[in-house]
Design a protein around this motif. Structure first.
Motif, PDB file in Angstrom:
ATOM      1  N   LEU A  25       0.835  -1.207   0.000  1.00  0.00           N
ATOM      2  CA  LEU A  25       0.000   0.000   0.000  1.00  0.00           C
ATOM      3  C   LEU A  25       0.866   1.251   0.000  1.00  0.00           C
ATOM      4  N   GLY A  26       1.919   1.263   0.811  1.00  0.00           N
ATOM      5  CA  GLY A  26       2.805   2.422   0.867  1.00  0.00           C
ATOM      6  C   GLY A  26       3.489   2.704  -0.456  1.00  0.00           C
ATOM      7  N   LEU A  27       3.883   1.653  -1.172  1.00  0.00           N
ATOM      8  CA  LEU A  27       4.501   1.856  -2.483  1.00  0.00           C
ATOM      9  C   LEU A  27       3.500   2.423  -3.482  1.00  0.00           C
ATOM     10  N   PHE A  28       2.253   1.952  -3.424  1.00  0.00           N
ATOM     11  CA  PHE A  28       1.221   2.519  -4.297  1.00  0.00           C
ATOM     12  C   PHE A  28       0.941   3.976  -3.945  1.00  0.00           C
ATOM     13  N   VAL A  29       0.924   4.299  -2.666  1.00  0.00           N
ATOM     14  CA  VAL A  29       0.709   5.690  -2.257  1.00  0.00           C
ATOM     15  C   VAL A  29       1.861   6.561  -2.735  1.00  0.00           C
ATOM     16  N   LEU A  30       3.082   6.064  -2.574  1.00  0.00           N
ATOM     17  CA  LEU A  30       4.267   6.851  -2.917  1.00  0.00           C
ATOM     18  C   LEU A  30       4.438   7.027  -4.419  1.00  0.00           C
ATOM     19  N   PHE A  31       4.250   5.963  -5.189  1.00  0.00           N
ATOM     20  CA  PHE A  31       4.549   6.033  -6.622  1.00  0.00           C
ATOM     21  C   PHE A  31       3.326   6.247  -7.502  1.00  0.00           C
ATOM     22  N   ASP A  33       0.271   7.610  -6.156  1.00  0.00           N
ATOM     23  CA  ASP A  33      -0.599   8.585  -5.499  1.00  0.00           C
ATOM     24  C   ASP A  33      -1.982   8.007  -5.205  1.00  0.00           C
ATOM     25  N   LEU A  34      -2.000   6.767  -4.719  1.00  0.00           N
ATOM     26  CA  LEU A  34      -3.243   6.085  -4.379  1.00  0.00           C
ATOM     27  C   LEU A  34      -3.794   6.631  -3.063  1.00  0.00           C
ATOM     28  N   HIS A  35      -5.074   6.935  -3.048  1.00  0.00           N
ATOM     29  CA  HIS A  35      -5.761   7.354  -1.829  1.00  0.00           C
ATOM     30  C   HIS A  35      -7.153   6.740  -1.835  1.00  0.00           C
ATOM     31  N   PHE A  36      -7.545   6.187  -0.704  1.00  0.00           N
ATOM     32  CA  PHE A  36      -8.889   5.644  -0.576  1.00  0.00           C
ATOM     33  C   PHE A  36      -9.821   6.743  -0.081  1.00  0.00           C
ATOM     34  N   ASP A  37     -10.938   6.921  -0.780  1.00  0.00           N
ATOM     35  CA  ASP A  37     -11.869   7.991  -0.428  1.00  0.00           C
ATOM     36  C   ASP A  37     -12.494   7.793   0.952  1.00  0.00           C
ATOM     37  N   PHE A  38     -12.701   6.551   1.367  1.00  0.00           N
ATOM     38  CA  PHE A  38     -13.326   6.338   2.672  1.00  0.00           C
ATOM     39  C   PHE A  38     -12.395   6.707   3.827  1.00  0.00           C
ATOM     40  N   LEU A  39     -11.127   6.975   3.529  1.00  0.00           N
ATOM     41  CA  LEU A  39     -10.183   7.427   4.559  1.00  0.00           C
ATOM     42  C   LEU A  39      -9.967   8.937   4.513  1.00  0.00           C
ATOM     43  N   THR A  40     -10.853   9.659   3.819  1.00  0.00           N
ATOM     44  CA  THR A  40     -10.777  11.115   3.754  1.00  0.00           C
ATOM     45  C   THR A  40     -11.744  11.715   4.769  1.00  0.00           C
ATOM     46  N   PHE A  41     -11.225  12.647   5.558  1.00  0.00           N
ATOM     47  CA  PHE A  41     -12.025  13.294   6.605  1.00  0.00           C
ATOM     48  C   PHE A  41     -11.845  14.800   6.525  1.00  0.00           C
ATOM     49  N   LYS A  42     -12.904  15.509   6.898  1.00  0.00           N
ATOM     50  CA  LYS A  42     -12.855  16.964   6.997  1.00  0.00           C
ATOM     51  C   LYS A  42     -12.996  17.334   8.465  1.00  0.00           C
ATOM     52  N   ILE A  43     -12.152  18.222   8.916  1.00  0.00           N
ATOM     53  CA  ILE A  43     -12.298  18.720  10.279  1.00  0.00           C
ATOM     54  C   ILE A  43     -12.649  20.203  10.195  1.00  0.00           C
ATOM     55  N   PRO A  44     -13.519  20.680  11.080  1.00  0.00           N
ATOM     56  CA  PRO A  44     -14.093  22.023  10.912  1.00  0.00           C
ATOM     57  C   PRO A  44     -13.205  23.150  11.437  1.00  0.00           C
ATOM     58  N   PHE A  45     -11.907  23.053  11.250  1.00  0.00           N
ATOM     59  CA  PHE A  45     -11.022  24.154  11.621  1.00  0.00           C
ATOM     60  C   PHE A  45      -9.756  24.076  10.773  1.00  0.00           C
ATOM     61  N   LYS A  46      -8.998  25.148  10.805  1.00  0.00           N
ATOM     62  CA  LYS A  46      -7.767  25.228  10.036  1.00  0.00           C
ATOM     63  C   LYS A  46      -6.688  24.413  10.752  1.00  0.00           C
ATOM     64  N   TYR A  47      -6.121  23.443  10.048  1.00  0.00           N
ATOM     65  CA  TYR A  47      -5.033  22.631  10.594  1.00  0.00           C
ATOM     66  C   TYR A  47      -3.796  22.929   9.777  1.00  0.00           C
ATOM     67  N   LEU A  48      -2.755  23.396  10.416  1.00  0.00           N
ATOM     68  CA  LEU A  48      -1.580  23.912   9.737  1.00  0.00           C
ATOM     69  C   LEU A  48      -0.843  22.855   8.925  1.00  0.00           C
ATOM     70  N   THR A  69      -4.692   7.437   4.100  1.00  0.00           N
ATOM     71  CA  THR A  69      -4.174   6.249   3.433  1.00  0.00           C
ATOM     72  C   THR A  69      -2.680   6.081   3.703  1.00  0.00           C
ATOM     73  N   ASP A  70      -1.904   7.153   3.551  1.00  0.00           N
ATOM     74  CA  ASP A  70      -0.467   7.042   3.769  1.00  0.00           C
ATOM     75  C   ASP A  70      -0.123   6.818   5.239  1.00  0.00           C
ATOM     76  N   GLU A  71      -0.920   7.359   6.148  1.00  0.00           N
ATOM     77  CA  GLU A  71      -0.683   7.115   7.573  1.00  0.00           C
ATOM     78  C   GLU A  71      -0.941   5.653   7.934  1.00  0.00           C
ATOM     79  N   ILE A  72      -1.984   5.071   7.357  1.00  0.00           N
ATOM     80  CA  ILE A  72      -2.283   3.651   7.593  1.00  0.00           C
ATOM     81  C   ILE A  72      -1.130   2.793   7.074  1.00  0.00           C
ATOM     82  N   ALA A  73      -0.631   3.107   5.881  1.00  0.00           N
ATOM     83  CA  ALA A  73       0.481   2.341   5.308  1.00  0.00           C
ATOM     84  C   ALA A  73       1.740   2.471   6.160  1.00  0.00           C
ATOM     85  N   THR A  74       2.040   3.667   6.607  1.00  0.00           N
ATOM     86  CA  THR A  74       3.246   3.898   7.409  1.00  0.00           C
ATOM     87  C   THR A  74       3.166   3.197   8.755  1.00  0.00           C
ATOM     88  N   ILE A  75       2.070   3.367   9.446  1.00  0.00           N
ATOM     89  CA  ILE A  75       1.922   2.756  10.769  1.00  0.00           C
ATOM     90  C   ILE A  75       1.896   1.235  10.660  1.00  0.00           C
TER      91      ILE A  75
END
Length: 159
Positions: A25-31, A33-48, A69-75
């Motif tokens: 998964l990490g290699l697909f993310v890195l090379f 740019d794979l991202h799973f949509d169900f792992l996308t979240f919005k938080i209601p404030f500005k995060y630097l 997605t990349d955090e799941i692969a890394t961890i």
């Protein structure tokens, strides 16, 4: 001598089950740019430190968008490699402890020599990839050397 700070032997299989898919998964993310949509979240404030610093909806509210997605692969890769590297063997004796310690020391030396060489010869954004790989290389070097000395080298010594 009883080894301390090692995981039980059964964690080695768990490590392989975690590490292999996470590395892929990490290699697909890195090379790719794979991202799973169900792992996308919005938080209601500005995060630097978000990928997209600011987004706004039709009401003008500001929110940050994250994809994990990349955090799941890394961890998954780190935890899997830790389980593989630091799980007890079925027979854990002084010889294995000595090989484990020497392999860890060798892996750290080898890793930092490689990092120094990369710092000298690699520049720009490519160096950022080197830093990303450097998260995993000490564990990979340790695992390769430990199991080489433990399993493969004795077969060559017999011949």
């Amino acid at each position: 001598m009883e080894p301390r700070f090692l995981f039980p032997h059964r964690f080695k299989l768990i490590g392989w089950i975690l590490a292999i898919p996470s590395i892929i998964l990490g290699l697909f993310v890195l090379f790719d740019d794979l991202h799973f949509d169900f792992l996308t979240f919005k938080i209601p404030f500005k995060y630097l430190f978000a990928d997209e610093f600011l987004s706004s909806n039709d009401k003008g509210n500001t929110f940050s968008v994250f994809n994990f997605t990349d955090e799941i692969a890394t961890i998954g890769t780190i935890v899997g490699l830790l389980f593989i590297a630091f799980s007890k063997l079925k027979l854990e004796d002084e010889y294995v402890s000595k090989i484990r310690l020497e392999s860890l020391q060798w892996a750290i030396y080898f890793n930092f020599v490689a990092l120094i060489l990369a710092t000298i010869f690699i520049h720009g954004m490519t160096y950022f990839n080197v830093v990303i790989y450097n998260i995993f290389t000490p564990l990979i070097f340790f695992i390769v050397r430990f199991y080489y000395i433990l399993l493969v080298k004795p077969r060559f010594d017999e011949k």
